[in-house]
Design a protein around this motif. Sequence first.
Motif, PDB file in Angstrom:
ATOM      1  N   GLN A 123       0.790 -10.001 -10.717  1.00 43.47           N
ATOM      2  CA  GLN A 123      -0.547 -10.075 -10.103  1.00 43.47           C
ATOM      3  C   GLN A 123      -0.479 -11.186  -9.188  1.00 43.47           C
ATOM      4  O   GLN A 123      -1.113 -11.267  -7.847  1.00 43.47           O
ATOM      5  CB  GLN A 123      -1.662 -10.201 -10.992  1.00 43.47           C
ATOM      6  N   HIS A 166       0.573 -10.731  -5.211  1.00 43.66           N
ATOM      7  CA  HIS A 166      -0.291  -9.889  -4.188  1.00 43.66           C
ATOM      8  C   HIS A 166      -0.601 -11.026  -2.903  1.00 43.66           C
ATOM      9  O   HIS A 166      -0.949 -10.563  -1.917  1.00 43.66           O
ATOM     10  CB  HIS A 166      -1.736  -9.723  -4.939  1.00 43.66           C
ATOM     11  N   ASP A 169      -2.968  -0.524 -11.905  1.00 45.32           N
ATOM     12  CA  ASP A 169      -2.807  -0.421 -10.560  1.00 45.32           C
ATOM     13  C   ASP A 169      -2.460   0.749 -10.061  1.00 45.32           C
ATOM     14  O   ASP A 169      -2.905   0.936  -8.892  1.00 45.32           O
ATOM     15  CB  ASP A 169      -1.601  -1.750 -10.116  1.00 45.32           C
TER      16      ASP A 169
HETATM   17 ZN    ZN Z   1      -1.261  -5.200  -8.437  1.00 47.58          ZN
END
Ligand code: ZN
Length: 420
Positions: free
Chosen positions: A256, A259, A352
């Motif tokens: 994460q 990103h 996701d």
């Molecule tokens: Zn993601």
Amino acid sequence: MKILKTTGESAAATEAVLRELEMRGATNTAKVDGVVREILDAVRTRGDAALREFSAKFDGLREDQPLLVTREEMAAAWEAISEELKAAMRIAQANIRSFAERQLPKSWSFRPTEGMEVGQIIRPLSAVGCYVPGGRYPLPSTLFMTATPAQVAGVERIVVCSPKPATETLAAAYLAGVTEFYRVGGAQAIAAMAYGTETIAPVDKIVGPGNLYVTAAKQAVSREDTGIDMPAGPTEIVVTSEVGDPVGIGADLVAQAEHDPEALPIFITSKLDLAEQVVAEAQRQAEGNELALISLAAQGYAFVTETVEEAQALTNRLAPEHLTVDSGSDLRWVKNAGSVFIGHFTPQSMGDYVSGPNHVLPTGRNGRLRGGLSVVDFVKVITVQQYTKAALQEVGPHTIALAEAEGLKGHAESVRVKMR
Ligand SMILES: [Zn+2]
Ligand SMILES: NC(=O)c1ccc[n+]([C@@H]2O[C@H](COP(=O)([O-])OP(=O)(O)OC[C@H]3O[C@@H](n4cnc5c(N)ncnc54)[C@H](O)[C@@H]3O)[C@@H](O)[C@H]2O)c1
Ligand SMILES: N[C@H](CO)Cc1c[nH]c[nH+]1
């Protein structure tokens, strides 16, 4: 990534960091509010011309490129991607669709008293804009996450905007059956969907994630007359664990963190040794991943609490977008989070892409207020009521009593007139 203890000598410094993290939504978008306002105003007053100028400046849109992507281009993109990717897209779309179908609210009615009927009807929004990010990475998965629940809800006009769309994003649009796709992004795309331009008719509501510019723009237009889903800005992850595997936790944090340099990767535990291992693992696994290294260094924290209960309370205080916990029994204490992932074998990346729950999730502590994007964001729940004369004569006096208590004579009389 820094280790911060919530007790002892460093308690005050840790509390100061936590206060900043609590304010993160507003302080972060404030950094770009000025430039975003200028972009919004320019598109509102100069329409396509301004939209094209900003898109050329930020995303390399060429003068000869039409804003609207044709279905033929989408079909060609679909043909160009591998069979493996097509299969993955089909699975992702099907799972997102069946999850959204289960979330669809129902119309119903019931009679509290003979002759008195109350209920609700469900109606889709007419026109929505789906923002699909495309700045650093193309996110075709977000196309399914936004357009699919809109389709399930029955939205008539679904507009997609994405900057410099990649072949994969256009292929996803083809599979999803999107017919109105504009190759624009950022605050200028949000302005175009909110105010309209010569090419793009305005929508009623804009949904979807994006960077700080997109998020600030959505919030600005929501103060005017366009609806939005929620602030879904730079990605946030909290892993709260007492017994987890440092390698798996480190991998989730890096995933994460990659990103956006503004991404927020956080680990919370009462075990100092586990925190040290997780920090070392995240650092090791981020080697060579430039964006993850930046966000881990800038906003990466491992908070070490005195007790397990304190770790849980701290998690709820941060109200993260994504939360990973050790086991299903942890759900009993989870109050604030966009989406929860349970245990070692549930990497956040599964959510996701393919699990089905939406990956468009609230950031900036909005996990206190709502969960992720859902079909509910694309419908209106309209209430309905009807009385017979006999029912009005029976229940009406209560309304008259309450209206007179409020001093609203006209309200009381409007009931009396019809009871006669
Ligand atoms: Zn993601
Ligand atoms: N919360 C969620 O649900 C969720 C889901 C997916 C992605 N995300 C986030 O979406 C974001 C995607 O960001 P991205 O940048 O890759 O793509 P993006 O499409 O959100 O933003 C790209 C746009 O930003 C604008 N921009 C860039 N620099 C600018 C500048 N200096 N001035 C004005 N405008 C500028 C440009 O117009 C460009 O089109 C990431 O932050 C990611 O974490 C969040
Ligand atoms: N983790 C993002 C939500 O913050 C969604 C996403 C799309 N592609 C990969 N990840």
